[in-house]
Design a protein around this motif. Structure first.
Motif, PDB file in Angstrom:
ATOM      1  N   ALA A 113       0.830  -1.205   0.000  1.00  0.00           N
ATOM      2  CA  ALA A 113       0.000   0.000   0.000  1.00  0.00           C
ATOM      3  C   ALA A 113       0.867   1.259   0.000  1.00  0.00           C
ATOM      4  O   ALA A 113       0.602   2.208  -0.748  1.00  0.00           O
ATOM      5  CB  ALA A 113      -0.935  -0.009   1.210  1.00  0.00           C
ATOM      6  N   LEU A 114       1.919   1.284   0.817  1.00  0.00           N
ATOM      7  CA  LEU A 114       2.784   2.459   0.882  1.00  0.00           C
ATOM      8  C   LEU A 114       3.587   2.637  -0.408  1.00  0.00           C
ATOM      9  O   LEU A 114       3.803   3.777  -0.851  1.00  0.00           O
ATOM     10  CB  LEU A 114       3.739   2.334   2.067  1.00  0.00           C
ATOM     11  CG  LEU A 114       3.147   2.631   3.450  1.00  0.00           C
ATOM     12  CD1 LEU A 114       4.173   2.346   4.530  1.00  0.00           C
ATOM     13  CD2 LEU A 114       2.672   4.078   3.532  1.00  0.00           C
ATOM     14  N   GLU A 115       4.013   1.533  -1.017  1.00  0.00           N
ATOM     15  CA  GLU A 115       4.741   1.643  -2.286  1.00  0.00           C
ATOM     16  C   GLU A 115       3.893   2.348  -3.327  1.00  0.00           C
ATOM     17  O   GLU A 115       4.391   3.210  -4.073  1.00  0.00           O
ATOM     18  CB  GLU A 115       5.138   0.255  -2.777  1.00  0.00           C
ATOM     19  CG  GLU A 115       5.983   0.231  -4.031  1.00  0.00           C
ATOM     20  CD  GLU A 115       5.205   0.303  -5.340  1.00  0.00           C
ATOM     21  OE1 GLU A 115       5.793   0.662  -6.373  1.00  0.00           O
ATOM     22  OE2 GLU A 115       3.995  -0.014  -5.309  1.00  0.00           O
ATOM     23  N   ALA A 184      -8.304  -1.926  -3.195  1.00  0.00           N
ATOM     24  CA  ALA A 184      -8.273  -2.675  -4.455  1.00  0.00           C
ATOM     25  C   ALA A 184      -8.657  -1.781  -5.620  1.00  0.00           C
ATOM     26  O   ALA A 184      -8.026  -1.810  -6.690  1.00  0.00           O
ATOM     27  CB  ALA A 184      -9.209  -3.878  -4.362  1.00  0.00           C
ATOM     28  N   ARG A 185      -9.692  -0.977  -5.436  1.00  0.00           N
ATOM     29  CA  ARG A 185     -10.131  -0.083  -6.509  1.00  0.00           C
ATOM     30  C   ARG A 185      -9.065   0.974  -6.809  1.00  0.00           C
ATOM     31  O   ARG A 185      -8.824   1.318  -7.973  1.00  0.00           O
ATOM     32  CB  ARG A 185     -11.456   0.583  -6.128  1.00  0.00           C
ATOM     33  CG  ARG A 185     -12.628  -0.393  -6.016  1.00  0.00           C
ATOM     34  CD  ARG A 185     -13.941   0.329  -5.800  1.00  0.00           C
ATOM     35  NE  ARG A 185     -15.030  -0.585  -5.567  1.00  0.00           N
ATOM     36  CZ  ARG A 185     -15.687  -1.239  -6.517  1.00  0.00           C
ATOM     37  NH1 ARG A 185     -15.334  -1.070  -7.781  1.00  0.00           N
ATOM     38  NH2 ARG A 185     -16.688  -2.054  -6.219  1.00  0.00           N
ATOM     39  N   LEU A 186      -8.442   1.501  -5.767  1.00  0.00           N
ATOM     40  CA  LEU A 186      -7.383   2.494  -5.963  1.00  0.00           C
ATOM     41  C   LEU A 186      -6.181   1.878  -6.688  1.00  0.00           C
ATOM     42  O   LEU A 186      -5.613   2.492  -7.595  1.00  0.00           O
ATOM     43  CB  LEU A 186      -6.943   3.071  -4.616  1.00  0.00           C
ATOM     44  CG  LEU A 186      -7.918   4.039  -3.955  1.00  0.00           C
ATOM     45  CD1 LEU A 186      -7.519   4.289  -2.502  1.00  0.00           C
ATOM     46  CD2 LEU A 186      -7.972   5.362  -4.719  1.00  0.00           C
ATOM     47  N   ALA A 187      -5.808   0.676  -6.292  1.00  0.00           N
ATOM     48  CA  ALA A 187      -4.670   0.024  -6.933  1.00  0.00           C
ATOM     49  C   ALA A 187      -4.946  -0.242  -8.402  1.00  0.00           C
ATOM     50  O   ALA A 187      -4.066  -0.074  -9.256  1.00  0.00           O
ATOM     51  CB  ALA A 187      -4.342  -1.279  -6.208  1.00  0.00           C
ATOM     52  N   TYR A 189      -6.988   1.530 -10.301  1.00  0.00           N
ATOM     53  CA  TYR A 189      -7.002   2.840 -10.957  1.00  0.00           C
ATOM     54  C   TYR A 189      -5.584   3.350 -11.210  1.00  0.00           C
ATOM     55  O   TYR A 189      -5.285   3.896 -12.281  1.00  0.00           O
ATOM     56  CB  TYR A 189      -7.779   3.837 -10.092  1.00  0.00           C
ATOM     57  CG  TYR A 189      -7.870   5.219 -10.688  1.00  0.00           C
ATOM     58  CD1 TYR A 189      -8.895   5.545 -11.573  1.00  0.00           C
ATOM     59  CD2 TYR A 189      -6.927   6.206 -10.379  1.00  0.00           C
ATOM     60  CE1 TYR A 189      -8.983   6.804 -12.131  1.00  0.00           C
ATOM     61  CE2 TYR A 189      -7.007   7.465 -10.943  1.00  0.00           C
ATOM     62  CZ  TYR A 189      -8.039   7.769 -11.807  1.00  0.00           C
ATOM     63  OH  TYR A 189      -8.105   9.031 -12.366  1.00  0.00           O
ATOM     64  N   PHE A 190      -4.695   3.151 -10.227  1.00  0.00           N
ATOM     65  CA  PHE A 190      -3.348   3.711 -10.328  1.00  0.00           C
ATOM     66  C   PHE A 190      -2.318   2.741 -10.925  1.00  0.00           C
ATOM     67  O   PHE A 190      -1.130   3.019 -10.917  1.00  0.00           O
ATOM     68  CB  PHE A 190      -2.869   4.185  -8.956  1.00  0.00           C
ATOM     69  CG  PHE A 190      -3.536   5.445  -8.477  1.00  0.00           C
ATOM     70  CD1 PHE A 190      -3.396   6.633  -9.178  1.00  0.00           C
ATOM     71  CD2 PHE A 190      -4.311   5.450  -7.331  1.00  0.00           C
ATOM     72  CE1 PHE A 190      -4.003   7.802  -8.737  1.00  0.00           C
ATOM     73  CE2 PHE A 190      -4.925   6.613  -6.880  1.00  0.00           C
ATOM     74  CZ  PHE A 190      -4.770   7.791  -7.587  1.00  0.00           C
ATOM     75  N   GLY A 191      -2.765   1.608 -11.448  1.00  0.00           N
ATOM     76  CA  GLY A 191      -1.871   0.745 -12.203  1.00  0.00           C
ATOM     77  C   GLY A 191      -1.100  -0.282 -11.422  1.00  0.00           C
ATOM     78  O   GLY A 191      -0.095  -0.800 -11.924  1.00  0.00           O
ATOM     79  N   SER A 192      -1.543  -0.633 -10.220  1.00  0.00           N
ATOM     80  CA  SER A 192      -0.842  -1.673  -9.467  1.00  0.00           C
ATOM     81  C   SER A 192      -1.480  -3.043  -9.627  1.00  0.00           C
ATOM     82  O   SER A 192      -1.057  -3.994  -8.966  1.00  0.00           O
ATOM     83  CB  SER A 192      -0.779  -1.317  -7.970  1.00  0.00           C
ATOM     84  OG  SER A 192       0.385  -0.556  -7.691  1.00  0.00           O
ATOM     85  N   SER A 193      -2.487  -3.167 -10.488  1.00  0.00           N
ATOM     86  CA  SER A 193      -3.131  -4.471 -10.657  1.00  0.00           C
ATOM     87  C   SER A 193      -2.190  -5.497 -11.270  1.00  0.00           C
ATOM     88  O   SER A 193      -2.476  -6.694 -11.246  1.00  0.00           O
ATOM     89  CB  SER A 193      -4.401  -4.339 -11.509  1.00  0.00           C
ATOM     90  OG  SER A 193      -4.102  -3.848 -12.798  1.00  0.00           O
ATOM     91  N   ARG A 194      -1.057  -5.046 -11.808  1.00  0.00           N
ATOM     92  CA  ARG A 194      -0.088  -6.010 -12.340  1.00  0.00           C
ATOM     93  C   ARG A 194       0.496  -6.878 -11.236  1.00  0.00           C
ATOM     94  O   ARG A 194       1.102  -7.919 -11.513  1.00  0.00           O
ATOM     95  CB  ARG A 194       1.037  -5.285 -13.091  1.00  0.00           C
ATOM     96  CG  ARG A 194       1.904  -4.365 -12.247  1.00  0.00           C
ATOM     97  CD  ARG A 194       2.926  -3.659 -13.140  1.00  0.00           C
ATOM     98  NE  ARG A 194       3.811  -2.748 -12.428  1.00  0.00           N
ATOM     99  CZ  ARG A 194       3.521  -1.490 -12.165  1.00  0.00           C
ATOM    100  NH1 ARG A 194       2.335  -0.998 -12.528  1.00  0.00           N
ATOM    101  NH2 ARG A 194       4.386  -0.714 -11.546  1.00  0.00           N
ATOM    102  N   TYR A 195       0.346  -6.464  -9.983  1.00  0.00           N
ATOM    103  CA  TYR A 195       0.820  -7.266  -8.858  1.00  0.00           C
ATOM    104  C   TYR A 195      -0.289  -8.127  -8.263  1.00  0.00           C
ATOM    105  O   TYR A 195      -0.052  -8.850  -7.296  1.00  0.00           O
ATOM    106  CB  TYR A 195       1.405  -6.365  -7.768  1.00  0.00           C
ATOM    107  CG  TYR A 195       2.550  -5.510  -8.250  1.00  0.00           C
ATOM    108  CD1 TYR A 195       3.712  -6.100  -8.753  1.00  0.00           C
ATOM    109  CD2 TYR A 195       2.485  -4.123  -8.214  1.00  0.00           C
ATOM    110  CE1 TYR A 195       4.769  -5.317  -9.204  1.00  0.00           C
ATOM    111  CE2 TYR A 195       3.536  -3.340  -8.659  1.00  0.00           C
ATOM    112  CZ  TYR A 195       4.670  -3.936  -9.156  1.00  0.00           C
ATOM    113  OH  TYR A 195       5.713  -3.164  -9.609  1.00  0.00           O
TER     114      TYR A 195
END
Length: 367
Positions: A113-115, A184-187, A189-195
């Protein structure tokens, strides 16, 4: 977002004023300005900062869209020093910070989350700095612009190991609370779903092929996890889970199942066969287990030259090489010529579902 001045905005923001000038988010000679006069409120026109300075008798303030804190803007006075301002992030990443703060020390979920928050802030601050330097400081009208704020530049974030990010997001997405769902929604939106362990929604018809039927038969009831936010509105639908991949699913009223494709398969058993179904692709491994094919981009298709056939050919290539490989993206390198020819041309006359063995797929790859 562009806000064009008009008669209603003039009445709302500047009653009794002779004109209203709006600084837009794009650039011309410096940041673009659109204006409207009270004498002709329906005739909007562009103007320049030098003309605006002549009207006002002083340079007008410029606030970059990422630095527009309303309280700071209303408190600004002519001649005020330039402020160092933290960039505004939209949507608000507050839930990510709250989740990280509530996790124990050493938590991979907190690290993930912090990353994301640190990366968002650093990227937005750097982008804002570059835009001001290029389009404001370097424009011909800079002498007529009072740069009211510049971005507060954060310490560049340290990299976090990919395995930590993947484990952290897996932990967050397995939770069933509202805070995890917001993260989850923020991640996404901001492109962290690759993880994420999975992020691509797929619709499965259990009656479309034996593989789909077998997969559907092993689904079990499950709490609504944060990962299920990718599915359709599931408030009134029973949430299921594939116990082999931990991917959520929801059975729709028409009998079809909305699910999420994993990004990689949780097995070391080699690929034995691949079935191209209707709107889904299935992998059977040598231990006779059936999986929905891993997927990260658009759907897998065949019969034409395009992204879907390219991704399908690349999927076959990477799974033949190593069943644990992650799903390919549309931007990956071109697949082996034999597989590309098959998915683009060779299978044009086929009707889904159809199955190819490992030997058949290898023969295509090695052409």
């Amino acid at each position: 977002m562009m806000t064009m001045p008009d008669a209603s905005l003039l009445d709302e923001l500047a009653p009794g004023a002779a004109a209203l000038a709006v600084v837009e988010a794009d650039y011309n000679i410096g940041p673009s300005i659109e204006a409207v006069d009270v004498a002709a409120p329906d005739d909007r026109y562009g103007t320049s900062w030098s003309r605006l300075e002549r009207v006002l008798g002083m340079p007008a303030p410029y606030w970059h869209p990422s630095l527009r804190h309303p309280d700071l803007m209303t408190a600004w006075t002519p001649g005020a020093p330039t402020l160092q301002v933290p960039v505004c992030i939209t949507p608000d990443p507050g839930p990510l910070l709250r989740l990280a703060a509530e996790e124990p020390d050493g938590s991979h979920a907190a690290a993930a989350a912090l990353e994301l928050v640190r990366r968002i802030i650093a990227d937005d601050a750097q982008s804002t700095h570059q835009q001001i330097a290029e389009h404001v400081d370097g424009c011909a009208d800079i002498a007529s612009i009072a740069v009211a704020a510049r971005p507060l530049m954060p310490t560049p974030p340290q990299g976090v190991a990919e395995e930590v990010l993947r484990d952290g997001w897996r932990a967050i997405l397995s939770r069933s609370d509202v805070l995890a769902e917001q993260c989850a929604r923020l991640a996404d939106y901001f492109g962290s779903s690759r993880y994420f362990p999975g992020s691509r929604k797929v619709t499965v018809d259990p009656d479309s092929c034996p593989e789909a039927r077998l997969w559907a038969s092993r689904l079990r009831p499950s709490p609504r996890t944060a990962l299920a936010t990718y599915l359709c509105d599931t408030a009134q639908l029973e949430i299921l889970i594939d116990p082999l991949t931990d991917m959520p699913a929801a059975r729709a009223h028409d009998g079809k199942i909305e699910t999420i494709a994993p990004q990689r398969l949780p097995t070391v058993s080699p690929l034995a066969a691949l079935t191209v179904g209707k709107h889904s692709v299935w992998v059977r491994t040598e231990d006779a287990t059936v999986f929905l094919a891993p997927q990260v981009g658009g759907g897998y298709t065949f019969g034409y030259a395009g992204g879907g056939p390219h991704a399908l050919a690349q999927l076959i290539a990477v799974l033949l090489d190593d069943i644990t490989n992650a799903a390919p993206g549309y931007g990956d390198a071109r697949p082996p010529a034999g597989l590309a020819q098959a998915t683009e041309e060779g299978w044009k006359g086929r009707v889904s579902p159809f199955t190819l063995t490992r030997a058949e797929l290898q023969a295509l790859r090695d052409r």
